[in-house]
Design an enzyme around this catalytic site. Structure first.
Site: not given
Length: 920
Positions: A15, A17, A127, A353
């Site tokens: 994941h 980010d 997420d 996000h």
């Protein structure tokens, strides 16, 4: 009979980010390392068969920016189906990005992925801090029949651990998720998070302990023998020995089948194996059935300045640049598709996000502001060039006589509207090329400008103010020669524009007064603020044909809806509380004292009054605590569990001076508020309260993603957090009987309907905190938002449920700036007042008027704001082919106009409708 073994689907992923607890480039370095290892591993070991690249194509751009020589190797693995990409451009926060931004994200993601190979048709929301209710409809329109997400349904607590509760919305990790329009997808919750298969041991002893626990956890929630194990986590490096770890698991557990799988294979297996009736969950998934502490809704108010910049950037692209460019292209101006896509990409790089939520380290958000500016600086010239080209095609010859200056007012809101518009006009110019700058200035300075007047396209007088701005520098950048600087004598015209059509314009002209009239004096900057201190209190009222507003001694507002006779009192009281939480979660200080301006005397004075607009200034001079007390630093350093924090507020105070400009305009059923203040305090929250006295229905309405969501005023029984703050886009509203009040905003994404018996809508203006939070200690002093702040809101009364959709249109229009451009006298093919899009449809909201990402077709999009069927009627010209489309701008079926040239489309409740137009 052979009993099928349970299957452990091990899905490798990371994941990613892009930016979070480190700035973007520090994460970027690690991404390059990860991708290099991934390519080497997959080419070296054919048993390492698959990797899910987090559902966002921007990872490809980020990697190849540094390693362009890897394109061929990467592309081969994608085309071979071993690296899965798409469907998104970035993994956005769904609630803090607009409806159209969510669509652009899907559209650009699909477009980019197709350049490399197949698009993974997985609705991936690993997420997201809650999930939009229309996600199933958007997925279905994009050809995706599933959604895989990490939050929103089962109760989750700290660090995403699943908690026991009798109130599960689904007993399984699999469910049917249904949109308000009825669209359904298979929903899969990461019940044990998206790291439940990370770092699988190779050693048999370690593997047995690992799998004993992991298999039990997965089977606890699975509705089929198909068990999902996500082999990765945030920024997780590639587990290069996974094939060996899988072989160990197979040896230890002969009763299970272990496969290095992928999400499409897992979803297909679940669909084939499902023999139970799955629970249907409907609409928004916001973790409603939890204790409320870790829904992360407070990210809607972290770093409000980020949200405000984002909203303005989205409006600039989707409401101004796209429609203006599409309109101009229909007249012959080349369409700037690559520029628009680049501007969107730049803006969407702020939509992940951890970025748009304001929950990263300070360096991240500083870089975000640069991206917002870069996107804006690309979009603004598109708007300017497009409207100037449209104006050049308007027949203005009949408007212009001696000393007339024509100009065009554009309305790109979704409905026809009236309001106050300002435009600066050059009434005389002198180029540097002729005589140089000093002489050009000297030539302009004595130019006499009488007040003059404004006329509309029919020659009728229009209410307006004209101000002499003096001599100003300007320049042109011609397409065929060097820049052309000049000095100009400039005026500002502020007028009342009436009934300007949606996506269209009206033409006006400034007409000079006769030469014998008095010359205008230049307007000093402070004149607009000049006030007579002893003004009659009656002069402080604001009124138009729709509303009447009175200002109380404490600065609160009383508003009367003239159409219904309903009165709304105590509007616009400020509330201040301590905040000892972090960028993710609001936590009120241990003293739990709510300060307000209820008992504070305000300074109220008249700023300006004209036939079409009145503005009153309200000033509150307030002392509030300077920060939290010393205990907070200890609680931050020790990572004290947020609900257990006890810090109070300091005894020291600092001034908070709030200046509010309240404005009523002719033709606008709204009271507009512009709030400005200098924040000197830390660790606090500032809100504006708007009592509706319409709470009896028990529900309220919030503008969300392609829907006006109905939400309960009271949270679920499991909710323990004293705060019930929630997300909004353009407005929140409460109505009952004949009463209804909507509070619109520009970039204020957090509101709460208070449980105070009055149905008060509280809108957050500022939340000042000093730490990121989550898994470590990350100070964020810039999240205290010290310095100058501002906010824009509008109070919109309406007549109960029947008026809700008109109030929504008013709120949408409030966010869209007027555009005005000077032109000259010329013949043209366009009339003096016109719109290229003529449509009707009760309860329908227009969200897009654009040209496609590929080709020359135009696309128009609406959504049904209501739960009742609607009918769209669209004027269709004969030289076009019209067709039904979807959010990916694909052709679905031809639409035929009737004998009157009208396209008639039945729109289901809450349906999103896209219509394509191909010029023949």
């Amino acid at each position: 009979m052979t009993i099928k073994k349970p299957v452990a689907h091990i899905v490798s992923h990371t994941h990613w980010d892009r930016e979070w607890y480190m700035p973007y480039e520090r994460h970027h370095v690690r991404l390059i390392e990860l991708m290099d290892v991934l390519l080497d591993t997959m080419e070296r070991d054919p048993d390492y068969r698959s990797f899910h690249l987090d559902g966002q194509t921007i990872i490809l751009d980020d990697y190849l920016e540094v390693r362009p020589e890897m394109r061929e190797r990467l592309t081969k693995l994608i085309r071979d189906g071993r690296i899965l990409i798409g469907p998104w451009y970035v993994l956005q926060d769904e609630f803090l990005t607009s409806a159209e931004a969510n669509v652009r994200n899907l559209l650009v993601g699909h477009h980019d992925a197709a350049r490399y190979g197949p698009v993974a048709k997985i609705g991936y929301f690993p997420d997201s801090f809650g999930n939009m209710g229309q996600a199933p409809q958007l997925m279905r329109q994009a050809g995706i029949a599933n959604a895989i997400f990490g939050r929103g349904v089962k109760p989750t607590g700290f660090n995403n651990a699943v908690s026991d509760s009798a109130a599960y919305e689904s007993p399984f990790s699999e469910m049917i998720w249904r949109s308000p329009d009825g669209s359904e997808v298979l929903g899969v919750l990461f019940a044990n998070w998206y790291n439940n298969g990370m770092e699988v041991p190779v050693d048999p002893e370690e593997a047995r302990a690992y799998w004993d626990a992991k298999l039990k956890d997965a089977e606890r929630f699975a509705s089929t023998p198909e068990l999902l194990f996500m082999n990765g986590c945030d920024h997780q490096p590639v587990q290069t020995d996974l094939p060996a770890a899988i072989r160990t698991a197979r040896d230890l557990y002969p009763g299970y089948e272990f496969v290095h799988s992928d999400l499409p294979s897992y979803v297909s297996a679940v669909e084939r194996a499902s023999d139970r009736e799955l629970t249907v969950v409907e609409g928004e998934l916001r973790s409603q059935r939890t204790d409320g502490w870790f829904t992360l809704a407070s990210t809607a108010s972290s770093r409000v300045y980020i949200k405000q910049a984002n909203t303005k950037g989205q409006i600039l692209l989707e409401r101004l640049a796209e429609p203006a460019a599409a309109f101009a292209a229909s007249l012959g101006l080349p369409h700037p598709t690559p520029l628009l896509v680049h501007a969107w990409r730049t803006l969407m790089q702020n939509h992940p996000h951890d970025s748009i939520c304001g929950c990263s380290v300070d360096e991240v958000h500083a870089e975000m502001m640069t991206r917002f500016a870069k996107s804006r600086h690309m979009a603004e010239p598109i708007v300017e060039r497009s409207v100037a080209y449209i104006a050049s095609n308007i027949d203005t010859a009949r408007l212009v006589g001696d000393a007339h200056v024509p100009f065009v007012v554009f309305n790109f809101a979704g409905a026809s509207r009236s309001g106050t518009v300002s435009v600066e006009l050059d009434v005389a110019r002198r180029a540097f090329a002729d005589i140089g700058p000093a002489a050009a200035y000297a030539a302009m300075e004595p130019v006499r400008i009488a007040a003059g007047s404004v006329i509309d396209h029919e020659g009728s007088p229009v209410d307006a103010d004209i101000e002499d701005l003096g001599v100003r520098f300007g320049y042109e950048l011609p397409d065929d020669k060097f820049r052309q600087p000049y000095m100009a004598r400039r005026i500002r015209v502020t007028l009342s524009a009436d009934n300007v059509p949606s996506q269209g314009y009206r033409t006006y002209a400034w007409r000079s007064a006769e030469s014998e009239q008095a010359v205008m004096a230049p307007v000093a900057a402070e004149l607009e603020e000049a006030v007579v201190a002893s003004v009659d209190p009656a002069a402080l009222s604001l009124e138009n044909e729709y509303i009447a507003v009175a200002v109380g001694p404490n600065g609160s507002l009383s508003l009367t809806d003239k159409e219904t006779g309903e009165v709304y009192r105590d509007l616009g009281v400020f509330e201040n509380t301590g905040d000892i939480g972090n960028e993710y979660v609001y936590v009120q200080d241990g003293g739990r004292k709510n300060l307000s301006t209820d008992a504070l005397s305000a300074e109220v004075k008249l700023v300006s009054r004209s036939a079409w607009r009145t503005t009153v200034e309200i000033v509150h001079r307030w002392e509030i605590p300077a920060e939290a007390d010393a205990l907070l630093e200890h609680e931050r350093a020790t990572m004290t569990h947020l609900p257990d924090r006890k810090a109070g507020r300091s005894a020291q105070t600092v001034p908070l001076v709030i200046t509010t400009l309240a404005t009523v305009e002719r033709g606008v059923k709204a009271l507009k508020l512009k709030v400005r203040y200098e924040n000197h305090a830390k660790d606090h929250r500032l809100r504006l309260r708007f009592p509706t006295d319409a709470a009896a229905s028990g529900v309220h309405y919030a503008d969300s993603i392609f829907e006006i969501a109905e939400r309960p005023n009271e949270p679920a029984a499991e909710w323990r957090n004293p705060s019930n703050a929630q997300h909004q886009q353009a407005f929140a509203a409460v109505d009952h009987g004949k009463r209804g009040l909507a509070v619109a905003n520009i970039g204020l994404n957090e509101y709460e309907v208070l449980r105070d018996g009055r149905g008060t809508i509280a809108v957050t203006l500022l939340r000042a905190v000093g730490e990121l939070g989550d898994w470590g200690v990350f100070p964020t002093p810039e999240a205290q938002c010290l310095g100058a702040q501002e906010a824009e809101l509008a109070i919109i009364p309406y007549g109960g449920a029947d008026g809700r959709y008109a109030a929504a249109q008013e709120a949408y229009a409030f966010q869209v700036p007027w555009i005005a451009v000077q032109t000259d006298a010329h013949a043209g093919s366009l009339p003096a007042a016109y719109s290229p899009l003529s449509w009707t449809g009760e309860r329908l909201a227009l969200t897009a008027f654009k040209r496609g990402i590929q080709g020359e077709d135009r696309f128009y999009r609406w959504f049904n704001m209501s739960g009742a069927p609607a009918k769209l009627a669209l004027q269709a010209d004969a030289d076009s082919e019209w067709y039904l489309s979807n959010v990916l701008e694909e052709r679905l079926g031809v639409l035929a106009p009737d004998a009157d040239g009208i396209l008639r489309v039945d729109v289901r409740p809450c349906e999103i409708v896209t219509i394509g137009r191909k010029l023949l």
